[in-house]
Design a protein around this motif. Structure first.
Motif, mmCIF file in Angstrom:
data_model
loop_
_atom_site.group_PDB
_atom_site.id
_atom_site.type_symbol
_atom_site.label_atom_id
_atom_site.label_comp_id
_atom_site.label_asym_id
_atom_site.label_seq_id
_atom_site.Cartn_x
_atom_site.Cartn_y
_atom_site.Cartn_z
ATOM 1 N N ARG A 11 -55.214 4.076 4.993
ATOM 2 C CA ARG A 11 -54.277 3.030 5.406
ATOM 3 C C ARG A 11 -53.879 3.193 6.863
ATOM 4 N N THR A 12 -53.706 4.442 7.294
ATOM 5 C CA THR A 12 -53.368 4.700 8.696
ATOM 6 C C THR A 12 -54.489 4.236 9.615
ATOM 7 N N ASP A 13 -55.737 4.529 9.230
ATOM 8 C CA ASP A 13 -56.884 4.094 10.022
ATOM 9 C C ASP A 13 -56.942 2.577 10.115
ATOM 10 N N LEU A 14 -56.668 1.894 9.011
ATOM 11 C CA LEU A 14 -56.707 0.436 9.007
ATOM 12 C C LEU A 14 -55.642 -0.143 9.924
ATOM 13 N N ARG A 15 -54.433 0.424 9.854
ATOM 14 C CA ARG A 15 -53.356 -0.065 10.720
ATOM 15 C C ARG A 15 -53.711 0.140 12.188
ATOM 16 N N ALA A 17 -56.747 0.317 13.509
ATOM 17 C CA ALA A 17 -57.806 -0.620 13.882
ATOM 18 C C ALA A 17 -57.247 -2.022 14.056
ATOM 19 N N ARG A 18 -56.340 -2.418 13.156
ATOM 20 C CA ARG A 18 -55.706 -3.736 13.279
ATOM 21 C C ARG A 18 -54.909 -3.840 14.572
ATOM 22 N N ALA A 19 -54.183 -2.795 14.936
ATOM 23 C CA ALA A 19 -53.348 -2.820 16.139
ATOM 24 C C ALA A 19 -54.174 -2.917 17.416
ATOM 25 N N LEU A 25 -56.923 -12.404 17.229
ATOM 26 C CA LEU A 25 -57.624 -11.846 16.070
ATOM 27 C C LEU A 25 -56.654 -11.121 15.148
ATOM 28 N N GLY A 26 -55.721 -10.377 15.729
ATOM 29 C CA GLY A 26 -54.733 -9.672 14.915
ATOM 30 C C GLY A 26 -53.861 -10.619 14.126
ATOM 31 N N SER A 27 -53.469 -11.742 14.759
ATOM 32 C CA SER A 27 -52.659 -12.744 14.069
ATOM 33 C C SER A 27 -53.422 -13.352 12.898
ATOM 34 N N ALA A 28 -54.738 -13.586 13.091
ATOM 35 C CA ALA A 28 -55.555 -14.125 12.001
ATOM 36 C C ALA A 28 -55.620 -13.141 10.828
ATOM 37 N N VAL A 29 -55.729 -11.851 11.128
ATOM 38 C CA VAL A 29 -55.754 -10.835 10.072
ATOM 39 C C VAL A 29 -54.444 -10.853 9.290
ATOM 40 N N ASP A 30 -53.323 -10.951 9.993
ATOM 41 C CA ASP A 30 -52.011 -10.973 9.321
ATOM 42 C C ASP A 30 -51.893 -12.178 8.400
ATOM 43 N N ARG A 31 -52.331 -13.346 8.878
ATOM 44 C CA ARG A 31 -52.260 -14.553 8.059
ATOM 45 C C ARG A 31 -53.190 -14.447 6.844
ATOM 46 N N VAL A 54 -62.868 -7.062 7.139
ATOM 47 C CA VAL A 54 -62.650 -8.103 8.154
ATOM 48 C C VAL A 54 -62.259 -7.488 9.495
ATOM 49 N N VAL A 55 -61.424 -6.468 9.476
ATOM 50 C CA VAL A 55 -61.035 -5.806 10.725
ATOM 51 C C VAL A 55 -62.253 -5.173 11.382
ATOM 52 N N SER A 56 -63.144 -4.604 10.575
ATOM 53 C CA SER A 56 -64.377 -4.035 11.117
ATOM 54 C C SER A 56 -65.189 -5.098 11.849
ATOM 55 N N LEU A 57 -65.322 -6.269 11.229
ATOM 56 C CA LEU A 57 -66.055 -7.368 11.872
ATOM 57 C C LEU A 57 -65.378 -7.798 13.170
ATOM 58 N N LEU A 58 -64.067 -8.026 13.110
ATOM 59 C CA LEU A 58 -63.363 -8.559 14.273
ATOM 60 C C LEU A 58 -63.333 -7.556 15.426
ATOM 61 N N ALA A 59 -63.278 -6.264 15.099
ATOM 62 C CA ALA A 59 -63.345 -5.250 16.154
ATOM 63 C C ALA A 59 -64.701 -5.304 16.842
ATOM 64 N N ASP A 60 -65.728 -5.649 16.084
ATOM 65 C CA ASP A 60 -67.064 -5.749 16.665
ATOM 66 C C ASP A 60 -67.188 -6.988 17.551
#
Length: 322
Positions: A11-15, A17-19, A25-31, A54-60
């Motif tokens: 969970r820490t890793d996901l947070r 990556a999201r940050a 992109l971050g706003s889309a993930v939150d929605r 999804v975060v993995s894709l968007l980071a790419d």
């Protein structure tokens, strides 16, 4: 062997990556997270799995630009190819592609994407692995041995016997079993009210042996283990609180390991066994789907492969022209 990371670390890793994503992109993930949790009612575990993909894709895609307009079919294919190059299994690739298709479909519906590239994204088909199951006689041996232990009247043995009988009789998930409350049991009609995945409620019948084991546990075993903190839980741990899933899994593993020739199975193996034996006994797929709480019939159809596999094995072993 590398240790599996804890859920908290994941969970820490996901947070983190999201940050690191650009604001759009971050706003889309939150929605998307709110959509999965509030509108679709998915479990926290499932939501976290979707978000991780999804975060993995968007980071790419963020390497090409900060906006969702970078989420195109070539970008999706490039990301998935990168996952494949890392040695990710076919099953995981299929799951990640499905997560991304869910995201792009939602983003298109909500106007965040002008077009949905997801339907054209394909992943390597995953290998179907037939689940290990008990034969009917092996399941009977496990229940008989458990009943013999419960005959001594020990409260833990009574609990374990009721747990095994109910899991095998109903095919419910271990989380559903551990979440049962006393008012979820309709003793007169021999029905359980079960809250499954996605908060979907269903009624599941159980037979006479499970009813007898459950009644003995509730009348003679549970009062011995119960404490002020037991609450309405049906199954209790040794200290009186609600039984946790790890202990339930251990109970099943121990019972099945005592059966000669049986595969090493846990609660999910009993669920597989129950479904297989229902189909072998003549139950139709739709009924088994409803009993197991599968969202789609495709999931239940896996068990037809199990029964056909058994028929082929019997044919090979017994037919003179096999």
């Amino acid at each position: 062997m590398e240790r599996r990371r804890s859920g908290a670390a994941a969970r820490t890793d996901l947070r983190a990556a999201r940050a690191s994503l650009p604001d759009e992109l971050g706003s889309a993930v939150d929605r998307f997270q709110r959509h999965l949790a509030a509108e679709r009612g998915l479990s926290r575990h499932t939501v976290r799995a979707y978000l991780g993909d999804v975060v993995s894709l968007l980071a790419d895609v963020a390497n090409s630009g900060p906006g969702l307009d970078q989420v195109t079919l070539p970008a999706l294919r490039s990301w998935l190819a990168g996952q494949h190059a890392q040695g990710i299994s076919r099953a995981t690739l299929a799951r990640r592609a499905a997560s991304v298709r869910t995201f792009t479909a939602w983003a298109h519906r909500t106007g965040l994407l002008a077009a949905d590239p997801g339907p054209r994204l394909t992943a390597p088909s995953k290998h179907r692995v037939l689940p290990s199951v008990l034969r009917a006689d092996q399941a009977d041996s496990a229940m008989t041995a458990s009943a013999a232990g419960a005959a001594q009247g020990d409260p833990v043995a009574l609990r374990d016997h009721a747990l095994l009988e109910l899991l095998y009789a109903t095919g419910i998930r271990v989380a559903e079993l551990c979440g049962l409350d006393l008012d979820d049991i309709d003793h007169e009609r021999r029905l359980l009210r079960v809250l499954g995945k996605g908060e979907r409620e269903r009624a599941v019948p159980f037979g006479v042996p499970a009813d007898a084991a459950l009644e003995r546990w509730l009348s003679a075993g549970r009062p011995e283990l119960g404490t002020d903190r037991s609450g309405p839980a049906v199954f209790l741990g040794a200290r009186g609180g609600r039984l946790d899933q790890r202990m339930a899994r251990r109970v099943v593993h121990d019972a099945v390991q005592a059966v000669p020739g049986a595969a090493d199975l846990g609660p999910h193996g009993l669920r597989h066994s129950a479904a297989t034996h229902l189909l072998e006994g003549g139950a139709d797929l739709r009924s088994v789907q409803e009993l197991l709480g599968h969202a789609t019939l495709a999931t239940t159809q896996l068990y037809t492969h199990v029964t056909v596999d058994r028929l082929k094995a019997i044919h090979d072993r017994t037919h003179p022209r096999s």
